[in-house]
Design a protein around this motif. Structure first.
Motif, PDB file in Angstrom:
ATOM      1  N   ILE A 212      -5.728  28.723 -12.022  1.00 25.91           N
ATOM      2  CA  ILE A 212      -6.647  27.719 -12.532  1.00 25.91           C
ATOM      3  C   ILE A 212      -6.067  26.342 -12.210  1.00 25.91           C
ATOM      4  CG2 ILE A 212      -7.898  26.844 -14.533  1.00 25.91           C
ATOM      5  CD1 ILE A 212      -8.602  29.720 -13.838  1.00 25.91           C
TER       6      ILE A 212
ATOM      7  N   LEU B 111     -11.598  27.030 -11.257  1.00 29.36           N
ATOM      8  CA  LEU B 111     -11.207  28.290 -10.623  1.00 29.36           C
ATOM      9  C   LEU B 111     -11.829  28.358  -9.242  1.00 29.36           C
ATOM     10  CD1 LEU B 111     -10.162  31.302 -10.656  1.00 29.36           C
ATOM     11  CD2 LEU B 111     -12.397  31.891 -11.624  1.00 29.36           C
TER      12      LEU B 111
ATOM     13  N   ASP C  72      -9.806  37.016  -9.157  1.00 33.25           N
ATOM     14  CA  ASP C  72     -10.576  35.818  -9.495  1.00 33.25           C
ATOM     15  C   ASP C  72     -12.018  36.193  -9.832  1.00 33.25           C
ATOM     16  OD1 ASP C  72      -8.320  34.335  -8.900  1.00 33.25           O
ATOM     17  OD2 ASP C  72      -8.938  33.956  -6.832  1.00 33.25           O
TER      18      ASP C  72
END
Length: 246
Positions: free
Chosen positions: A142, A213, A220
């Protein structure tokens, strides 16, 4: 006087069983690889085999002791913590190998998104969005960007996050993102590659923090899907009207 650690008989037994199996395997490997032509008689060959198995039995003691010490070492909580931290750092290093490269493009993209969105009402310039680092959340990277502001936006953090995310999707669909892929696609799913994960206000420091992100791995994607699911559940809970509230 230093107190000797208590011997765990079960661990000790397992250590010597493992050591015996290793010694036997090594002995068989050595025997099967020897050339029988070097022996002039079966008697010498028999002596060779007995010698090798004797060495095998003798080697069980030091090898078993080493295995037992290793068991004790890895059973120690402090060593387990150290190993866990080391493994985590290695995973982070692999995950963040391209972090500086990705962050630079995300910074430019975030500037374009905020600049084109009048609803956000955050004055920005091409140098006012500062990359402050990254965090690892559920095995995903992040990226955090800091924006200095004179006054906090009129909308709260949660609604600003939704507004920005909708603008992000529009920007990706129409213009893409410079230097990076605008979508993440696997065999079953295709999603926008950029997700506004969280926004934080700091009124004392006059800062807005935006966590982003970039979806480029299956981990992810999983993080994104869970985040969207939690957000949808929160929206449903906020829209629920109970009979005693009507």
């Amino acid at each position: 006087m230093m107190k000797m650690p208590k011997i765990d008989t079960r661990t000790l037994r397992a250590s010597f069983i493992i050591a015996g199996m290793l010694s036997f395997a090594i002995t068989i490997l050595v025997i099967t690889n020897h050339t029988s032509d070097i022996f002039s008689s079966y008697k010498l060959e028999l002596i060779y085999y007995l010698s090798m198995f004797s060495i095998c039995l003798i080697g069980v003691i030091p090898l078993g002791t080493i295995v037992y010490i290793l068991f004790l070492f890895f059973d120690n909580p402090s060593y387990q913590t150290a190993i866990h931290i080391f493994a985590r750092k290695k995973c982070e290093q692999r995950a963040n190998k391209n972090a500086p490269y990705i962050a630079s493009y995300l910074s430019c993209f975030l500037y374009e998104v905020i600049k084109k969105n009048d609803i956000v009402d955050i004055p920005v310039s091409d140098t006012s969005i500062n990359y402050s680092g990254y965090a690892i959340r559920k095995n995903s990277v992040i990226y955090r960007f800091i924006i200095p502001v004179a006054d906090m936006p009129d909308v709260d953090e949660y609604n600003l996050q939704k507004i920005l995310q909708n603008t992000v999707i529009g920007q990706l669909n129409h213009y893409g993102i410079t230097g990076l892929s605008s979508v993440y696609q696997d065999t079953t799913t295709i999603v926008p590659s950029v997700y506004i994960d969280r926004i934080l206000y700091s009124e004392e420091k006059h800062l807005v923090a935006v966590d982003v992100l970039y979806i480029c791995t299956s981990k992810d994607l999983l993080y994104y899907q869970n985040a969207v699911r939690e957000s949808n559940n929160k929206n449903k809970a906020e829209r629920t009207v109970y009979d005693d509230e009507v």
